[in-house]
Structures are given as C-alpha cells and as structure tokens.
Design an enzyme around this catalytic site. Structure first.
Site, PDB file in Angstrom:
ATOM      1  CG  ASP A   1      33.991 -83.273  26.396  1.00 31.96           C
ATOM      2  OD1 ASP A   1      33.423 -84.337  26.671  1.00 31.96           O
ATOM      3  OD2 ASP A   1      34.972 -83.191  25.634  1.00 31.96           O
TER       4      ASP A   1
ATOM      5  CG  ASP B   1      37.635 -88.776  22.265  1.00 28.59           C
ATOM      6  OD1 ASP B   1      36.464 -88.749  22.686  1.00 28.59           O
ATOM      7  OD2 ASP B   1      38.492 -87.945  22.576  1.00 28.59           O
TER       8      ASP B   1
HETATM    9  C1  9PG Z   1      39.051 -82.437  24.626  1.00 29.17           C
HETATM   10  C2  9PG Z   1      38.470 -83.792  24.263  1.00 29.17           C
HETATM   11  C3  9PG Z   1      37.644 -83.753  22.962  1.00 29.17           C
HETATM   12  C4  9PG Z   1      36.984 -85.097  22.742  1.00 29.17           C
HETATM   13  C5  9PG Z   1      36.142 -85.460  23.965  1.00 29.17           C
HETATM   14  C6  9PG Z   1      37.013 -85.477  25.208  1.00 29.17           C
HETATM   15  O1  9PG Z   1      37.682 -91.312  29.133  1.00 29.17           O
HETATM   16  N1  9PG Z   1      38.509 -90.411  29.082  1.00 29.17           N
HETATM   17  O2  9PG Z   1      39.465 -90.378  29.892  1.00 29.17           O
HETATM   18  C7  9PG Z   1      38.385 -89.395  28.081  1.00 29.17           C
HETATM   19  C8  9PG Z   1      39.277 -88.334  28.035  1.00 29.17           C
HETATM   20  C9  9PG Z   1      39.142 -87.359  27.044  1.00 29.17           C
HETATM   21  C10 9PG Z   1      38.134 -87.439  26.125  1.00 29.17           C
HETATM   22  C11 9PG Z   1      37.237 -88.494  26.168  1.00 29.17           C
HETATM   23  C12 9PG Z   1      37.357 -89.472  27.154  1.00 29.17           C
HETATM   24  O3  9PG Z   1      38.009 -86.481  25.108  1.00 29.17           O
HETATM   25  O4  9PG Z   1      35.509 -86.696  23.811  1.00 29.17           O
HETATM   26  O5  9PG Z   1      36.167 -85.045  21.594  1.00 29.17           O
HETATM   27  O6  9PG Z   1      36.700 -82.724  23.013  1.00 29.17           O
HETATM   28  O7  9PG Z   1      37.658 -84.210  25.363  1.00 29.17           O
HETATM   29  O8  9PG Z   1      39.857 -82.508  25.765  1.00 29.17           O
END
Ligand code: 9PG
Length: 502
Positions: free
Chosen positions: A311, A371
C-alpha cells in the site's frame, strides 16, 4: 520539422502533430517524443481522465465542466494523485486520455513508456506530454471498447503480465480497521472455515508503527504463529504493508534519516498524509534500503505469508532527491521489481495506492479505485472523488475495467452485512455486481456479523462466477441479467439520497 497525419473518426477530422515521424500500426499510430498533439473537432465533448494512482479520480467528464480532480485538499492531493503535475485549470490525467466522438466511438491517446506521461484536453486538442523524450505514444480511434482493448494490449506486450491467482480474499480492514489483534483474528478465521475463501489478509494494525514491520503488542505470539493460524485453517496467509513509507516516529525514520527521500531544502520530504500525520518515503535507489527491503520480504515469505497487499506505493514514485538521478517512474519500477524478486513468482502481490502504468507486469492485482465504505457517498466532500465511499469506488472501478489485461482489477470489498452498514439492498447489489464483473472477490465481513440470509448471499457470491459481457460504457450482461451503472455513475438518480451520509 513537424510531421502530421490526418484521419477521421465518427465523421470528424483529426490531425496528429509531432516532431518525430508518425508510424501507422494495426489499429492506430505510433509517435515518439515528449509531446504530441491531436487536433480534433468534437468541441466540448466528454474527456476520459485517468488518475495517476489507484485512488486517483478516473472517469468521463465533460470539457464544459470543471476538471475531474481533487479540490481544496492539498494533503489528499499529495496522497491520492500526482500533485507534481496537477493543474486546477486543465482537464489533465496520467498516461492515457480520450475524447468521446459520439456513436460509441472515441479518440484515445496513451503512453507506452514510463517518464510521467500525461494527457490533457481542450475543446480543440488532445495533448500528450512527458518528462522523457523517448516516450512512445499511441493514437487510436474507433469503437470505445476496441480502442481501450488495443491500447491495453500494446502496453502489456511491452510491460508483461503477472499471472498469480488470488482466489477469494477476506481482509480485516473494512470491519476492524486498525483495531486487530491475534485473539480477534482467531475468532474470525474459525468462522471462515467452510467458506470458500482462498486468502485471509491481515490489514493495517498488526505492525508496531508504519515503517517498522514487526508485530505489535496485539500479536504477542508473533507473525509466524499468525501465518500458521491462517494456513492451518486452510487459507493462504496475506499481509498488508506500506514498505516504501515510514511515519516520523518509526525506528526506521529515527535511526536511518539518511534512508529518506529529501526535498529541495534537503529535509526529509513529506510523501503524504495518513494516520493523523505526515509520512516520509524511503530512497529505494540506496543499496542499504534495497537490502532492507529484500531481507524484509524474504523473511515474511519464510514466515509463511504468500500474499501481500502493498500500500501507499506511489510514494516510491514521487519527485524528490535520491542517491541516484534516475526518473521517478524508473525508481519505482526498480523498487517493485526488487520486491518481486524477493518474494518469488508464487507469491501474490496486490498493489494499492500504486501508479497504474508503472505497476503493469509486476503486480498480480491492483486496486483501481478509492476505498469503499459501507455508505454510498459523503456529501461533505462531493468535490473529492478520492474519498472512501461506495460511489467513488464503483465509479473509478467501472471506469478502469478495461485494465484487466494488465493485472487483476481489484474494486475493493463487498459488504454483505446489514449491520454496521448504511448501504441498502441496491448499494450492496451494485458492489456485488462490480466484484463479479472484475472477477476479484473480497469482503471484510466476519461471518459472525452476518444473518442467515446474508450468509447465503456470501456463499452464492463465492460459488458463482457469472459470464460477463460488456455491452456499453457502463452496461454489462452478467449471465442473463443486464446491469446498467449509467444513472449511478453519472449521478442522475435522485433516489440515492437515502444512502448519503450528511
Ligand atoms: C490501511 C488502509 C487500507 C485501505 C487502503 C489504504 O488518499 N488517502 O489519503 C488514503 C488513505 C488511506 C487509504 C487510502 C487512501 O487506505 O486503500 O484498503 O489498507 O490503507 O491503512
């Protein structure tokens, strides 16, 4: 000297302009260079915008409207799109873009090389631009699905295709979030026995802190025991990591400040925001960082994990100061290839928050949207298509379904549960349909959260893979049933109000 080639699509004339010779190939034209222009006469038609990473806003938007991008949120922009090339005044996306020519026909311009290729559009011209002069582009026009398919195939023929098979995945994220420990997971794993899941993937929350990939206090028996518990129950053990970033409080950031990508002021560069903090990126061009990553992944495979959700990977492709001066796309590509070598070809790699093009051929599966969440949309951030929610996840995922030749397209989990969910039956069915269309099946619902009807629905979902046929931009046939997402994706349904969080 300028080379030009004219052709017509849907009865309208288009002209390619390039500083280099234009080569005609089967189904289009090949052009090399750091810029290319295609003049068109479609006026204020719809533009297909592809966001840079998994979470970046992607889809069709009229050139007469404001550009599809992340508004009024610089922290989210840095995390969920390419802040370095973002321009609030332009319809601009990453790697590939297209224009709606009418009658099911499109004009597409897409890159076949790394080097931060971008595609922008105005009412008169579709433009490709890149950091590197050797970037190869393809211009193709005709039937929408055929054109996307041709572009996808040209990319795969250069970048390859990883062929791991995940099967159905249970992930801890969308039920427990960071609140996981070994006892809680034991109960979940027990409940999953007898359901045809292939992978149990432990998400964020197992580690001491992002950056230090050792088991935290909720996992006193350790990672080897965790993997054994999962494997002994008959599932492949999967683990979430964000191996290219670290929080400022992590040991890796405190003990190895020299491992961090630096900004222009020679300070550790802020690579994004999450966990109520900024975070940094590792300089993967350094040999010591490469050794750290190799050892980390070799040891995790040794402990019994054979599936990784990697990730926040975009952080390895940000502009910044590193020990080597190679293009950021190449830095990223080298880093993921190193991880692939460490885990071997039997291990499934799911990318999340990954740059879409530079991940082709290395990742077996890639998240293609933001998400999902157990609600339709959140009216507070209507101008941010990258935030969590079913609408944002579905809109992005359907708009990227053509990427299936590149990797497994992961639209994120389905919620079967009625409890702890604001989705109604329609919302749930749409998530099920998207998962069936993509072929990537996952959920986070613990069996104990489901009533008997929901358990039947889950079993049916896992047992049944319909024959999928795409009928139109947002229309699909699943066995005998036609599913049409048009009104949902274009936001022309009044009756979804009830599913909004306000
Ligand atoms: C775990 C999560 C989960 C999730 C992932 C990811 O754009 N953003 O700020 C953003 C933050 C978190 C995020 C996605 C985008 O979640 O997609 O499935 O694994 O991390 O912390």
């Amino acid at each position: 000297m300028t080379y030009t080639t004219a052709f017509s699509v849907a009865g309208e004339l288009c002209t390619i302009y390039s500083d280099n010779p234009i080569e005609q190939i089967d189904g289009g034209y090949l052009i090399t260079g750091n810029s290319v222009r295609v003049e068109h006469s479609f006026g204020a038609t719809k533009f297909y915008r592809n966001g840079w990473n998994s979470w970046s806003p992607t889809g069709w938007r009229s050139l007469a409207e404001e550009p599809l991008r992340i508004y009024d949120n610089p922290e989210r922009l840095l995390t969920a799109d390419d802040a370095a090339t973002d321009d609030p005044n332009r319809h601009l996306g990453s790697t590939v873009g297209g224009l709606d020519a009418g009658n099911g026909q499109i004009l597409l311009l897409g890159a076949l090389s790394l080097g931060a290729p971008r595609v922008g559009a105005t009412e008169k011209v579709l433009t490709g631009e890149a950091d590197e002069s050797a970037v190869q582009w393809v211009v193709a026009a005709g039937d929408e699905r055929q054109v996307f398919a041709r572009y996808a195939e040209l990319v795969s023929s250069r970048f390859g295709r990883a062929r791991g098979c995940s099967g159905a995945v249970w992930s801890s994220w969308y039920s427990f979030f960071e609140d996981i420990d070994e006892e809680r997971l034991k109960v979940v794993i027990d409940g999953l026995k007898g359901y045809s899941f292939d992978v149990v993937q432990v998400d964020d929350g197992w580690e001491t802190i992002v950056g230090d990939w050792v088991a935290g206090s909720g996992f006193p028996s350790g990672l080897k025991q965790l993997a054994s518990n999962i494997n002994d129950a008959g599932f492949r053990a999967g683990l979430w990591l964000a191996p290219l970033i670290c929080l400022p409080e992590s040991d890796v950031a405190r003990l190895h400040p020299e491992w961090l990508v630096r900004d222009a002021a020679d300070k550790p560069m802020v690579a994004g925001y999450n966990w109520n903090s900024h975070y940094y990126a590792l300089d993967t061009t350094r040999e010591d960082v490469q050794l750290h990553l190799t050892e980390l992944f070799e040891s995790l495979v040794e402990l019994g994990f054979s599936y990784f959700k990697l990730d926040f990977m975009y952080a390895g492709a940000l502009e910044g100061r590193r020990s080597a001066t190679v293009h950021r796309d190449t830095v990223y590509r080298d880093a993921i290839e190193l991880i692939r070598r460490a885990v071997g070809h039997e291990t499934y790699l799911l990318g999340s928050g990954v740059p879409m093009l530079a991940s082709v051929g290395v990742f077996d599966g890639v998240r293609v949207g933001p998400d999902v969440a157990p609600y339709w949309d959140n009216t507070e951030r209507r101008r941010d298509r990258s935030g969590p929610g079913a609408y944002n996840s579905i809109a992005n995922s359907i708009s990227r379904i053509w990427m299936q030749p590149w990797y497994d397209v992961d639209p994120d989990v389905v919620f079967f549960r009625g409890r702890r969910s604001l989705l109604d039956d329609r919302g749930r069915q749409l998530l099920i349909d998207v998962a069936q269309i993509s072929g990537f099946k996952s959920t986070s619902d613990p069996i104990g959260w489901l009533d008997s009807a929901e358990k039947v629905m889950l079993r049916d979902f896992l047992a049944h893979s319909p024959n999928v046929q795409q009928l139109g931009r947002y229309r699909f046939r699943l066995d005998q049933r036609v599913v049409d997402f048009t009104d949902y994706i274009e936001n022309t349904r009044e009756d979804l109000e009830s599913m909004l969080v306000k």
